[in-house]
Design an enzyme around this catalytic site. Structure first.
Site, PDB file in Angstrom:
ATOM      1  N   LYS A 130      14.083  11.493   8.755  1.00  0.00           N
ATOM      2  CA  LYS A 130      14.138  10.784  10.030  1.00  0.00           C
ATOM      3  C   LYS A 130      15.284   9.805   9.889  1.00  0.00           C
ATOM      4  O   LYS A 130      15.188   8.835   9.121  1.00  0.00           O
ATOM      5  CB  LYS A 130      12.809  10.066  10.281  1.00  0.00           C
ATOM      6  CG  LYS A 130      12.811   9.185  11.526  1.00  0.00           C
ATOM      7  CD  LYS A 130      11.437   8.568  11.719  1.00  0.00           C
ATOM      8  CE  LYS A 130      11.423   7.554  12.857  1.00  0.00           C
ATOM      9  NZ  LYS A 130      10.114   6.906  12.983  1.00  0.00           N
ATOM     10  N   TRP A 131      16.388  10.049  10.571  1.00  0.00           N
ATOM     11  CA  TRP A 131      17.616   9.248  10.436  1.00  0.00           C
ATOM     12  C   TRP A 131      17.599   8.182  11.522  1.00  0.00           C
ATOM     13  O   TRP A 131      17.821   8.477  12.687  1.00  0.00           O
ATOM     14  CB  TRP A 131      18.840  10.161  10.581  1.00  0.00           C
ATOM     15  CG  TRP A 131      20.162   9.481  10.428  1.00  0.00           C
ATOM     16  CD1 TRP A 131      20.666   8.469  11.194  1.00  0.00           C
ATOM     17  CD2 TRP A 131      21.188   9.776   9.461  1.00  0.00           C
ATOM     18  NE1 TRP A 131      21.922   8.115  10.773  1.00  0.00           N
ATOM     19  CE2 TRP A 131      22.270   8.905   9.716  1.00  0.00           C
ATOM     20  CE3 TRP A 131      21.296  10.702   8.424  1.00  0.00           C
ATOM     21  CZ2 TRP A 131      23.445   8.933   8.960  1.00  0.00           C
ATOM     22  CZ3 TRP A 131      22.467  10.719   7.681  1.00  0.00           C
ATOM     23  CH2 TRP A 131      23.519   9.846   7.943  1.00  0.00           C
ATOM     24  N   ASP A 132      17.367   6.940  11.099  1.00  0.00           N
ATOM     25  CA  ASP A 132      17.201   5.843  12.058  1.00  0.00           C
ATOM     26  C   ASP A 132      18.458   4.973  12.097  1.00  0.00           C
ATOM     27  O   ASP A 132      19.283   5.018  11.171  1.00  0.00           O
ATOM     28  CB  ASP A 132      15.980   5.005  11.632  1.00  0.00           C
ATOM     29  CG  ASP A 132      15.324   4.275  12.783  1.00  0.00           C
ATOM     30  OD1 ASP A 132      15.948   4.130  13.842  1.00  0.00           O
ATOM     31  OD2 ASP A 132      14.166   3.828  12.603  1.00  0.00           O
TER      32      ASP A 132
ATOM     33  N   ASP B   9       7.399   6.871   6.541  1.00  0.00           N
ATOM     34  CA  ASP B   9       8.364   6.062   7.296  1.00  0.00           C
ATOM     35  C   ASP B   9       8.871   4.903   6.432  1.00  0.00           C
ATOM     36  O   ASP B   9       8.768   4.931   5.195  1.00  0.00           O
ATOM     37  CB  ASP B   9       7.716   5.602   8.613  1.00  0.00           C
ATOM     38  CG  ASP B   9       8.726   5.420   9.742  1.00  0.00           C
ATOM     39  OD1 ASP B   9       9.379   4.358   9.775  1.00  0.00           O
ATOM     40  OD2 ASP B   9       8.889   6.352  10.552  1.00  0.00           O
TER      41      ASP B   9
ATOM     42  N   ARG C 269      17.239  -7.774  13.851  1.00  0.00           N
ATOM     43  CA  ARG C 269      16.198  -7.274  12.940  1.00  0.00           C
ATOM     44  C   ARG C 269      16.607  -7.562  11.484  1.00  0.00           C
ATOM     45  O   ARG C 269      16.409  -6.743  10.611  1.00  0.00           O
ATOM     46  CB  ARG C 269      15.965  -5.774  13.144  1.00  0.00           C
ATOM     47  CG  ARG C 269      14.525  -5.362  12.923  1.00  0.00           C
ATOM     48  CD  ARG C 269      14.346  -3.863  12.929  1.00  0.00           C
ATOM     49  NE  ARG C 269      12.948  -3.516  12.812  1.00  0.00           N
ATOM     50  CZ  ARG C 269      12.500  -2.413  12.246  1.00  0.00           C
ATOM     51  NH1 ARG C 269      13.335  -1.545  11.724  1.00  0.00           N
ATOM     52  NH2 ARG C 269      11.222  -2.168  12.197  1.00  0.00           N
TER      53      ARG C 269
ATOM     54  N   ASP D  13       9.878   4.410  20.650  1.00  0.00           N
ATOM     55  CA  ASP D  13       8.855   3.756  19.836  1.00  0.00           C
ATOM     56  C   ASP D  13       7.595   3.494  20.658  1.00  0.00           C
ATOM     57  O   ASP D  13       6.548   3.164  20.103  1.00  0.00           O
ATOM     58  CB  ASP D  13       9.378   2.424  19.286  1.00  0.00           C
ATOM     59  CG  ASP D  13      10.214   2.625  18.032  1.00  0.00           C
ATOM     60  OD1 ASP D  13      10.246   3.755  17.516  1.00  0.00           O
ATOM     61  OD2 ASP D  13      10.840   1.649  17.573  1.00  0.00           O
TER      62      ASP D  13
ATOM     63  N   ASN E 154      18.796   1.036  13.661  1.00  0.00           N
ATOM     64  CA  ASN E 154      17.994   0.116  14.452  1.00  0.00           C
ATOM     65  C   ASN E 154      18.702  -1.024  15.149  1.00  0.00           C
ATOM     66  O   ASN E 154      18.045  -1.887  15.711  1.00  0.00           O
ATOM     67  CB  ASN E 154      16.871  -0.453  13.583  1.00  0.00           C
ATOM     68  CG  ASN E 154      15.629   0.402  13.658  1.00  0.00           C
ATOM     69  OD1 ASN E 154      15.107   0.623  14.742  1.00  0.00           O
ATOM     70  ND2 ASN E 154      15.175   0.914  12.535  1.00  0.00           N
TER      71      ASN E 154
END
Ligand code: GLA
Length: 695
Positions: free
Chosen positions: A450-452, A340, A417, A520, A454
């Site tokens: 894993k295409w995030d 990750d 963030r 999450d 945020n």
């Protein structure tokens, strides 16, 4: 019987799916008017209904309620699905029918404005193996000189038959609490479901189910729709005082405009709808089957048991630490190891490095290849976390290209963030993102991304661009385009869609990814509700679900390992705990659970899902697949003396005998369906059971 019939005398189209019909007709003034969406009709029945459908302008409060794409203009006072303004200031449309064509279940009805060079095409697509009807709209500016301002262009408007009352089911939530199912009466009002975030959102999902208040899990009429779009969207549900219930929806939220250049066409995303008489359960099963047959690229492939390092290591990612997890994950029977956040640039916390997509040399002195090789050597696939749409201001990327982010002159750049959103509507930014992803996948033998994403959009401007609002749509299209290109060039690559958990779960992203990171929040008790909501639209195959540590990092709740596994086994199972701190007993139990999951995986991932219980203390799901039936039941707590009764199963052969694959007990199908399966839940809180039956 063909799926599409045209009756020229009445100018009536009848679309047919295996169990339902949909009918529209052209009025004298060339408006496309809704006639029917529901149970199957014969052509004669459709003609009879069409005759009874009132013509345009016949009602005091306007006609918008029953149009297939409610426009603006004339005596229309409901929420418009199409709003345009021509260069001379005229608004609204007046239609002239311009023909239709159909091919392979795809009907196109063309409408031209009577005066202005605007063409709108209404699209309908039906399939032989699904009751889901796909609808979308195209608008085209056929002028050679002047633009047309599109203020709203929905994919479709949907209309219900008149009933005394209606109820709407929808999904609400937030970060760590996505997909909470809500059911409420439809008020006489315009109710807006929307995301203004540039993402599908955690807070609302573009899925609805309508019923007249009497449907249950396994009975009753349900009309359900879902929008295939991963950016901002809006759906307006309108019940008027005369009792008409309609909804209109599409991409973009209110206030955004699109200047349609001369010759330009705007295609909206698919807004799909399904009708069933089998209640919410049948509606979900119709969606699941549709997702498998017409949305996912690799539906037949089992989703591998994955391991993800996020909850174990956070940002403390390095080669030795990951290698220790790799070794333990392999022992459990994990099939895909995903590193990750934290492997790249100066990304040692969420404050810096996002955008600098090269392995951090302090953490991975020889790059990622040694780790990827070790993962492959142990027989697992190798996956990596990326967040291509975002940047930390403290990054080399931002220092080099401060103009690449969404921003507006004289406005703050709101950080969330500690990050900003890259404007992927810009061709240069989009090219850059594709180029590094393409290289990364090649250079490190990556099997899975894993295409995030945020954070939502803020200050979504594009200084210097003449039509900046279009970035809201173009950004999402660029995401689609980048993923489509990557998949075409790397046919083995699989992708998980994530946006701070389940912030981007929709049929649009699923057409180009393989699964969704559901939330999450990995607390098994909270997950029961999250998964219940998620399952309304999405099949178990795409529902990423990890087993993590106890106490849970989000809720501090302690639950047994078995319970955590049983909850996660209802989806695409993953493990996300700090395996280096698990005891030998825990590792042994986990390995057994993973092996059991692999045994029941064909049923969970490729079977037909039944929500068997969901009220009160017990929640249970069942998966029917060929001659197998798998039950997962969870009981977070129960008062003394209130053991759940036998659980009634579905979709079995009443004349067959079923054997429990673990205990050897046998049951008749009829008894399991009528009386139920006795559950032997362990004592205490967080009790759960898995029962694997075979005929
Ligand atoms: C998001 C994702 C998490 C994890 C973190 C990493 O919150 O949903 O699973 O990947 O980002 O920063």
């Amino acid at each position: 019987m063909p799926h599409l019939l045209f009756e020229p005398h009445q100018r009536l189209w009848l679309l047919r799916t295996p169990a339902t019909s949909y009918a529209v007709r052209l009025d004298e003034d060339d408006n496309v008017r809704h006639v029917h969406w529901g149970a199957a009709l014969t052509p004669a029945q459709a003609r009879e209904l069409a005759e009874r459908t009132p013509p345009a302008g016949s009602s005091f409060d306007g006609t918008a309620g029953a149009e297939e794409l409610a426009g603006e203009g004339g005596a229309r006072f409901g929420p418009p699905g199409l709003q345009v303004r021509f260069a001379d200031g005229t608004r609204g449309v007046e239609w002239r029918y311009a023909g239709h064509d159909d091919e392979d279940g795809h009907l196109r009805i063309h409408l031209d404005d009577r005066h202005y060079p605007l063409r709108v095409t209404l699209h309908y697509r039906v399939y032989e193996d699904s009751d889901v009807i796909e609808r979308w709209t195209t608008v085209e500016n056929r002028d050679e000189r002047l633009p047309i301002t599109v203020q709203r262009c929905d994919s479709a408007s949907w209309t219900l038959p008149r009933r005394r009352d209606y109820r709407v089911s929808h999904l609400v939530g937030g970060w760590n609490s996505e997909f909470q199912l809500r059911r409420a009466g439809v008020p006489v009002a315009e109710t807006v479901f929307t995301s203004r975030r540039g993402m599908t959102s955690h807070h609302a999902n573009p899925w609805l189910a309508l019923d007249d208040g009497t449907a249950g899990e396994e009975h009753g009429e349900v009309w359900s729709t879902a929008l295939a779009w991963s950016g901002s969207w809006r759906i307006t549900l309108h019940r008027d005082p005369a009792g008409r219930t309609t909804w209109t929806g599409g991409h973009g939220h209110e206030g955004l405009t699109w200047s349609l250049a001369p010759g330009e066409t705007l295609d909206t995303p698919v807004f799909a709808g399904v009708f069933t008489t089998g209640g919410f359960g049948a509606a979900s099963r119709a969606w699941h089957a549709y997702v498998g047959r017409h949305v996912l690229a690799h539906p037949g492939e089992p989703r591998p048991v994955l391991y993800n390092s996020w909850e174990a290591t956070g940002f403390d990612v390095d080669e030795a630490g990951q290698a220790a997890l790799v070794a333990r994950a392999a022992r459990l029977g994990v099939e895909l190891f995903v590193v990750d956040d934290g492997w790249f640039g100066g990304r040692v916390s969420d404050r810096a490095g996002l955008g600098d997509w090269t392995p951090n040399p302090d953490r991975f002195p020889h790059g990622l290849r040694p780790l990827s090789a070790e993962v492959h050597r142990l027989g697992m696939l190798f996956g990596l976390w990326v967040e291509p749409e975002m940047v930390n201001p403290d990054s080399d990327l931002y220092r080099a290209h401060p103009d690449w982010v969404l921003h507006m002159a004289h406005r703050d750049r709101t950080e969330m963030r500690h990050q900003l959103v890259l404007n992927l509507a810009r061709p240069d930014t989009c090219e850059w993102a594709h180029a590094w992803l393409d290289r990364l996948v090649d250079e490190h033998d990556i099997d899975f991304l894993k295409w995030d994403a945020n954070r939502p959009f803020t200050e979504a401007g594009w200084p210097g661009h003449p039509d900046p609002d279009r970035l809201w749509i173009e950004h999402t299209r660029s995401v689609y385009q980048i993923i489509d290109r990557l998949r075409a060039d790397h046919p083995g690559l699989r992708i998980e869609a994530c946006a701070g958990g389940g912030g981007r779960a929709d049929l649009g992203i699923l057409a180009r990814t393989d699964q969704v990171w559901t939330s999450d929040n990995t607390d098994a008790v909270d997950r029961i509700g999250i998964q219940h909501g998620f399952s309304q639209l999405f099949p178990a195959q795409v529902m990423g679900a990890w087993v993590t540590d106890s106490p849970n990092v989000a809720t501090a709740r302690e639950t047994p390992l078995r319970f955590r596994f049983h909850v996660a086994m209802a989806g695409a199972l993953g493990v996300g705990g700090d395996l280096t701190s698990w005891t030998e007993d825990e590792l042994k139990e986990a390995a057994e659970m993973v092996a059991t999951y692999k045994r029941v995986r064909p049923a969970v991932q490729h079977g037909t899902a039944y929500r068997l219980a969901g009220d009160g203390a017990l929640t249970a799901v069942g998966y029917a697949h060929e001659d197998q039936f798998v039950v997962l039941a969870w009981c977070p707590s129960r008062p003394f003396g209130h053991e759940p009764g036998p659980l009634r199963l579905a979709a079995l052969d009443p004349d067959a005998t079923y054997r429990d694959q673990d205990t050897g007990a046998t049951y008749s199908g009829a008894v399991l369906m009528r009386s139920g399966l006795p559950l032997s839940l362990p004592k205490g809180d967080h009790a759960s059971v898995l029962v694997h039956l075979a005929r």
